[in-house]
Structure formats: C-alpha cells, structure tokens
Design a protein around this motif. Structure first.
Motif, PDB file in Angstrom:
ATOM      1  N   SER B  43      -1.893 -81.975  96.396  1.00 54.59           N
ATOM      2  CA  SER B  43      -0.671 -81.913  95.587  1.00 54.59           C
ATOM      3  C   SER B  43      -0.946 -81.249  94.246  1.00 54.59           C
ATOM      4  CB  SER B  43      -0.113 -83.320  95.342  1.00 54.59           C
ATOM      5  OG  SER B  43       0.358 -83.855  96.554  1.00 54.59           O
ATOM      6  N   GLN B  87       6.345 -83.568  97.772  1.00 54.28           N
ATOM      7  CA  GLN B  87       5.905 -84.739  98.522  1.00 54.28           C
ATOM      8  C   GLN B  87       6.835 -85.918  98.214  1.00 54.28           C
ATOM      9  OE1 GLN B  87       1.754 -85.772  97.913  1.00 54.28           O
ATOM     10  NE2 GLN B  87       1.839 -87.454  99.377  1.00 54.28           N
ATOM     11  N   ASP B 172       4.593 -79.790 100.789  1.00 56.23           N
ATOM     12  CA  ASP B 172       3.622 -80.833 100.489  1.00 56.23           C
ATOM     13  C   ASP B 172       3.957 -82.092 101.282  1.00 56.23           C
ATOM     14  OD1 ASP B 172       1.688 -82.451  99.471  1.00 56.23           O
ATOM     15  OD2 ASP B 172       2.230 -82.194  97.359  1.00 56.23           O
ATOM     16  N   GLU B 173       3.242 -82.273 102.371  1.00 58.18           N
ATOM     17  CA  GLU B 173       3.440 -83.446 103.244  1.00 58.18           C
ATOM     18  C   GLU B 173       4.898 -83.676 103.586  1.00 58.18           C
ATOM     19  OE1 GLU B 173       1.317 -87.021 102.626  1.00 58.18           O
ATOM     20  OE2 GLU B 173      -0.320 -86.033 101.572  1.00 58.18           O
TER      21      GLU B 173
END
Ligand SMILES: Nc1ncnc2c1ncn2[C@@H]1O[C@H](COP(=O)(O)OP(=O)(O)OP(=O)(O)O)[C@@H](O)[C@H]1O
Ligand SMILES: [Mg+2]
Lengths: 484, 252
Positions: B43, B87, B172-173
């Motif tokens: 991140s 995220q 991000d994820e």
C-alpha cells in the motif's frame, strides 16, 4: 500522522474580504454618547409617537442598571458605549425615495458591488422582495404593490410605526421584552430601523421576503429591530443577508428579531451572515450580539430558524423558540464557520410550554485558523409540556490544530413524559478524505469545499434554493486556503 | 515507451524507511500483480505512486509516460491518468456518489482540455458503465461510500475507474472481502478496461483473483523490496509455499 498538510493548515486564508469598501455618503449622525437626550433625539428624528419614546426611555433606564454579560465563550476588548454614535442616516432631500430612481446612485452602486442588483431584482418580477436597509434607514422597498394586494404588510420598521401603529404597539416587545438582556435592552432604547412584516390570516406569502443589511458609517452601532407576525394560518419565508465594508475599528451590532406565529401559522426565517470578520490577526471586524426569538403563540404553529454564519469577529447569537401553543414546532438549523481569530458562541434555545410540542436543533460548527467555535444550546421542558419532544444534533469539524470547538448543551426537563435526545460529534477534516478526492482529480481547495458542503448538507437543504447556492459559495470564500 | 518506470525507489513515512529500492516497469497493455506479506509495503507503494503527501521519496525515480511523476501533485497525477482503487475507500458524508463522480470526471476532462460533460451526457456515461459493475441506482444516489458494504465499496472503486478511464489502474487489494460473485464482477470490470494502451498494477494476497484477471507478470514484495518476479505461475507457487523462504531475510 503528521504531514505537509499540517504545515499548510497554518498558511491560513489570505483572501481579502471581498466586500471591504466604504461608500462616500454624507451621514446625518448624532454625536457619540448615550443618555436620555440621545434616546429622545433618535425618537424625535424618526417622528415617533409618545408611547414609543417612553418605551425606549424605559429600556434605557433599565439598561443603565445592567452589566454586560460575561458568561459566553468569547473575549473582546471592553466596548466604550459612550464612544459610539447611535444614529446615522444617509442625508436625503425631502421625504425619502419613492422609486429606485430617487435613490442615491452611489448607494445603488454599493449594492451592486455586493451583488444585490436592485434594478434587476425589480425586473425579475415577483421572485424576491427586498427591503434594503442602508445603515439605519430603509432606502428602497420593492414589490410592495403585489404584497399589498394580499394584505401583507412589508415595510421598514419606522414606516410601520407610522402606518400601522396598532400592530406595532400590540406586538413590539412581546417576544423579547425590553428587559430581556443587556444587548436587547440597549437595542430597545436606541434601535434605528429594521423590517416589519405582517401576514394576515390564511395568507400564504407568495415570495421570499428579503432584507439585506449593510453597516456603513464609521463608529456607528447598528441596532436593527425586526418584527414579523404570521396571523392564523398564514405562512411566510423571510431571508436576511448581510455584508459590511472593511474597517479597522470594531463595530457593534446588537439587533433584535421578534417572530410571532399564531394558530396554524408558519414562519421560516433564514439568515446568511457574512459581515466583516476582521483580518488574519483579529484586527477589525463586527461584534455581533443578536437576540432572535420566535414565539409559537398559537396551536400547531411552527417557526424555523436556518442560519449560515461566516462573518463577524465576535458572534453571540441564540435564535430561540418559545413553544407555547399546543402541537407547536420549533426548528433550528445552523452552520457556523470561524476562521483566523474569529469567535462564535451560538446555538439555540427551545422552551417547551404547550402540550405535544416538538423541537429540532441541528448545529454544524466548522473551525479553522486560530478561531473558537462554541455551540451553546438549551432545551427546557416546563411542567405543562406534556409529551414534549426534542432532538438535538451538534457536529463540529476542525481544520488544523490551532482552532477550538466547544459544546455546551443545557437540558432542563420538568415533565416526565418528555423525550429529549442529544447527539454530538467532533471530526477533524480528514486528510484521507482530501487525498481520496485528490486521487479522483479534485484539487485540495475543491476537495475541502466538497467535504465541508457535505458536512453541512442537512442545514443547506433547509435553505431556499438561491440562498443555498450563495451559502455554499460563501463557505468556500471563508475557508479558502485553510487546508494545504 | 514504458507506461510506468520505477527505478531504485526508496520511500518512507515520518522518517521511517519502508520501500527500500523498488524497480518495476509496466508497459502499455500489461497487467502486473504484486503479492507479499502484510506490512511489506504494497500500500505504501500505491500511496507513493498516487502522491500521498505523507509518503516521502528519499531516493530513486518514477516515470509515468516518460514524465517525472514527482513533479505532479496528487490531483494532477489522477488527471494525467493514474487511478488508485483504495484498499480502504473513505466515506464522504453528505455528498452523493453521482455528484462526486461528475466533479471527478469533469476535473479530469478540464485537465485534458476537454469540455465538461453536461448532466445529460454524464448520465449517459453512467448508464453505459454501471451495468458491468452491477451498480444499483440507489447506490449512486447515496453519499460517497457511506453505509456501503465492504463489497459495494470495492465495486464502486472499479466503477469509478471505468468512468475515469485511466491509463494506469492500481488496485490495492480490491479482491479482499469480496464474495465469489462480486470477485467475478470486479474482474469483469477490470478485464473490460484492458486495452493495448492501458496498464494495471494489481495488489493482492490471493491467487484466486489472478484466475480471473490473468497477469503478465507477478512480483513478490517483502520488506520493501521486490524479491522475486515471474510469470503467472509464480502466484500458484506462493499459494503453496507462502512467504516463509523470504522472511527473516532482513535479519528481523
Ligand atoms: N502512514 C503511516 N504511518 C506509519 N507507518 C506506516 C504508514 N503507512 C505504512 N506504514 C508502515 O509501513 C509498513 C508497510 O505498510 P503497508 O500498508 O504499505 O503494507 P502492505 O504491504 O500494504 O500490508 P497489507 O498487506 O497488510 O495491506 C507497515 O509496517 C506499516 O505499519
Ligand atoms: Mg495494504
């Protein structure tokens, strides 16, 4: 998490006050100072009837026995009431203007700079009626004819004293008595002018009524007095907007607004206040000590206050509702923004007297710079107020680490059937929210605007459309540069 | 020319070094996956790329379309075509998703010297894009991410990406917390955007997402460095073996 934003949080608002200019008009002013002669002089210049002169004098005599309140969370240098001048009117030939053409062109130009094009407004037939107050005297009233047809009286306070003395006498001081508080009492003694409105039974006022206040002459205390009466089943929405030119001396403003709603009547009172807040270091700016109160006198009556406060150096203001009639409703929606060295102590009072009365308070405080923003609210339920309901919500938003937000809720319940709810939150404007907006292409300034407007949404949606737009713009102007 | 070129990137927060020499090149049309244990700096890398002010580059260079990315402020990077699906998407109370999106789309258009979309054109664009992501109208009317479920937030991120049509999408994820159906929807959304001139950096913990979004390259990040790169089969290996062989490499 410490970041560059914290540094830029300090690079505060460099936007100069947009409305800082002084109109060059000869004033007909009284010498500074306050005594019975001055009070009489004000009254006689306005050719007031004896009873009103006496009322003013009673107020004055009471005022000199009072001391200035110190309980609020604001600090300012001691005001020298003897150094102020209590009357200032633009000089006019004859009886005063009857149409806009007779109004001093320089004055009209001033309004144009402020973005209040009277001429345009008159042409815009029937959208907004403006009773423009320049300093202490009304200079132009538009749309009067149309209102007259409906029996609605909308004029300057002084005019009402002459044209409708009985109404004025019947209602003046019945909501805010002349002994009420230091500033209201002072106002009662020396009030200059303001607006008067009476809506007869069953009439729904077809347009938003509006007054733009403007403070002009140097060292002139401003003491507006406004009285609005909605008779049985009547409805009126009233807008008040204000701007003031830039000055270095602090200017005192102590207005009184009285609202009366009879059976089934409704009054909506909206304010956008952007008086000069002083410069970055707290020099100059308006001292705003206002008493605004509504009396829900009749059953099923309703009074709503909506305010957006971005101006003034010091604000002391608690629009209130006395819920006397059974089933009456009081509302208060407020956005108060403080930046730099501004101080605001504002909130609302809801006094429940009648049965099944209900009230709502929604207060949004935004503090930036080194400002202090306090919410002070009181909910009082008297023994008589069976089944009273109140919901209060006070949210504060902080921008940067040098400002303060304070909440002082007072709750006093004298009847066990009452339901009183209070919610309060404090948030710091989220760096993560700003970054999220940045990442979607929005500049920081725009991001802050967006987030702040979102925060104030519940209040803005109570404002009449055109006012809501103005309020959003103002918020942007007042907070410009507050965040990196 | 490479779409993104990261050379010897060192970056940290509050003086704490996190990224310790990242090298990564993404060419147009490619999908790169980055995997790695919690706290390895994934991140951080996306925040550095997106221009979060808290994250300071201490060494190295980032070129985006050949231009020095560090010259640009966060909003300029977004306007220049860099998109980050967060995220943890943040909530913005009181501002409707639609209003927010319109502001974003028009900010990007303005930056590119294009005319802002009017209400009608904007709605048309929304209509065209929302079906792939199965975004309900009710979600568009609600305040940005407010009261959205975890999955709805993630789908909304990809929907925003579709609306903004960036040249580089960083995810991000995005797959974390998605159920199987939502995972497919997100993958469909990304795949619909794949094109010869667009690239993706997909950060994930799970091989599963890569079954749907098939990467050209997979990188393993540990302790702020890319310790291994390979093809899509690398993700499968990791699924079996975990990161054990790299842990302790720093002497921690
Ligand atoms: N803003 C910050 N302030 C302090 N430390 C931070 C900050 N951001 C990241 N870190 C630290 O940097 C390291 C890397 O964090 P990062 O969020 O980049 O990891 P990640 O690889 O994304 O992990 P995950 O898989 O759990 O999402 C962690 O030790 C984290 O605590
Ligand atoms: Mg992470």
């Amino acid at each position: 998490m410490k970041t560059d934003n914290d540094k830029t949080f300090q690079d505060l608002n460099d936007t100069e006050y947009k409305y800082g200019f002084v109109t060059d008009i000869e004033s007909d002013s009284l010498p500074p100072g306050l005594n019975e002669d001055i009070v009489r002089a004000i009254s006689s210049r306005k050719k007031e009837p004896e009873w009103l002169t006496e009322w003013r004098l009673k107020a004055y005599r009471h005022w000199i026995t009072m001391t200035e309140p110190t309980w609020s969370n604001v600090h300012y240098p001691k005001i020298d009431y003897q150094a102020l001048s209590y009357y200032s009117a633009p000089k006019q030939k004859g009886d005063g203007p009857k149409t806009l053409d007779e109004v001093d062109p320089e004055l009209l130009e001033t309004y144009e700079k402020l973005g209040i094009p009277l001429r345009e407004q008159e042409a815009l037939a029937g959208v907004v009626a403006v009773d423009a107050v320049f300093d202490s005297v009304s200079v132009a009233t538009t749309f009067k004819g149309k209102l007259e047809e409906l029996g609605i009286i909308f004029c300057s306070f002084s005019e009402a004293v002459h044209s409708h003395p009985d109404l004025v006498k019947q209602y003046l001081g019945t909501v805010v008595p002349y002994k009420d508080n230091y500033f209201a009492t002072l106002n009662s003694a020396v009030f200059s002018d303001g607006s008067f409105c009476y809506v007869p039974p069953g009439v729904r006022c077809p347009m938003e009524l509006s007054t733009y206040f403007r403070i002009n002459a140097a060292n002139t205390g401003q003491f507006e007095r406004t009285l609005l009466i909605a008779d049985e089943g009547a409805y009126v929405s009233y807008l008040e907007g204000c701007t003031a030119p830039q000055r270095d001396e602090n200017q005192l403003h102590a207005a009184v607004v009285e609202l009366v709603a009879l059976d089934n009547a409704q009054i909506k009172y909206s304010t956008v206040q952007n008086w000069y807040p002083g410069d970055k270091d707290g020099k100059g700016g308006i001292y705003n000590f206002v008493t605004k109160r509504g009396h829900c006198r009749g059953h099923h009556s309703k009074i709503s206050w909506t305010q957006v406060e971005t101006g003034s150096a010091v604000t002391w203001k608690y629009p209130s509702c006395i819920l006397k009639g059974d089933y009456s409703v009081g509302e208060f929606y407020s956005v108060a923004v403080t930046n730099h060295m501004q101080q605001a102590d504002t909130g609302s009072k809801m006094i429940h007297i009648g049965k099944n009365t209900s009230s709502t308070i929604v207060s949004k405080g935004i503090s930036a710079g080194r400002s202090q923003n306090s919410y002070r609210g009181m909910v009082k339920v008297l023994e008589t107020a069976e089944n009273a309901r109140n919901f209060s919500q006070c949210d504060s938003m902080l921008m940067g680490g040098s400002c303060g937000a304070h909440t002082f809720p007072y709750i006093d319940v004298g009847n066990p059937t009452a339901q009183v709810e209070h919610e309060a939150t404090t948030t710091k404007i989220g760096e993560d929210q700003i970054f999220y907006c940045n990442q979607r292409g929005l500049e920081t300034e725009e991001a802050v605007n967006l987030i702040v407007n979102g925060f104030c949404k519940e209040v803005f949606r109570e404002l009449p459309m055109e006012f809501a737009v103005e309020a959003q713009k103002l918020l942007g102007i007042s907070l410009e540069g507050s965040v990196g | 020319m490479a779409l993104l070129e990261i050379k010897d990137l060192h970056a940290g927060v509050e003086g704490i070094p996190i990224l310790k020499g990242i090298n990564l090149t993404i060419d147009p049309g490619e999908v790169h996956a980055v995997m790695g244990p919690n706290g390895s700096g994934k991140s951080t890398l996306s925040n550095v790329l997106a221009g979060h002010e808290a994250y300071k580059v201490t060494r190295g260079e980032i070129l985006f379309g050949g231009k020095d990315l560090q010259e640009l402020a966060a909003h300029e990077r977004a306007c220049a075509g860099l998109f980050l699906a967060f995220q943890y998407p943040v909530e913005i109370p009181g501002i409707s998703n639609m209003y927010f999106l319109k502001a974003a789309v028009n900010a990007v258009r303005e930056y590119r010297g294009e005319e802002p979309l009017d209400a009608m054109d904007f709605i048309e664009l929304v209509e065209a894009k929302k079906s792939v992501m199965k975004i309900r109208d009710e979600l568009l009317a609600r305040a940005v991410n407010s009261g959205f479920s975890g999955g709805e937030k993630k789908r909304n991120e990809i929907f925003q990406m579709a609306m903004l049509e960036p040249t580089l999408g960083i995810l991000d994820e995005t797959d974390s917390g998605l159920d199987i159906d939502a995972l497919k929807i997100v993958a469909d959304g990304v795949n619909a955007l794949r094109s010869p001139d667009r690239g993706f950096l997909v950060i994930t913990h799970y091989q599963r997402l890569l079954d749907y979004i098939i990467p050209d390259h997979v990188h393993v990040m540990v302790h702020g460095r890319i310790v291994k790169s390979g093809g899509k089969e690398l993700a499968l290996e990791l699924e079996d073996e975990g990161y054990a062989s790299w842990n302790g490499e720093e002497g921690l």
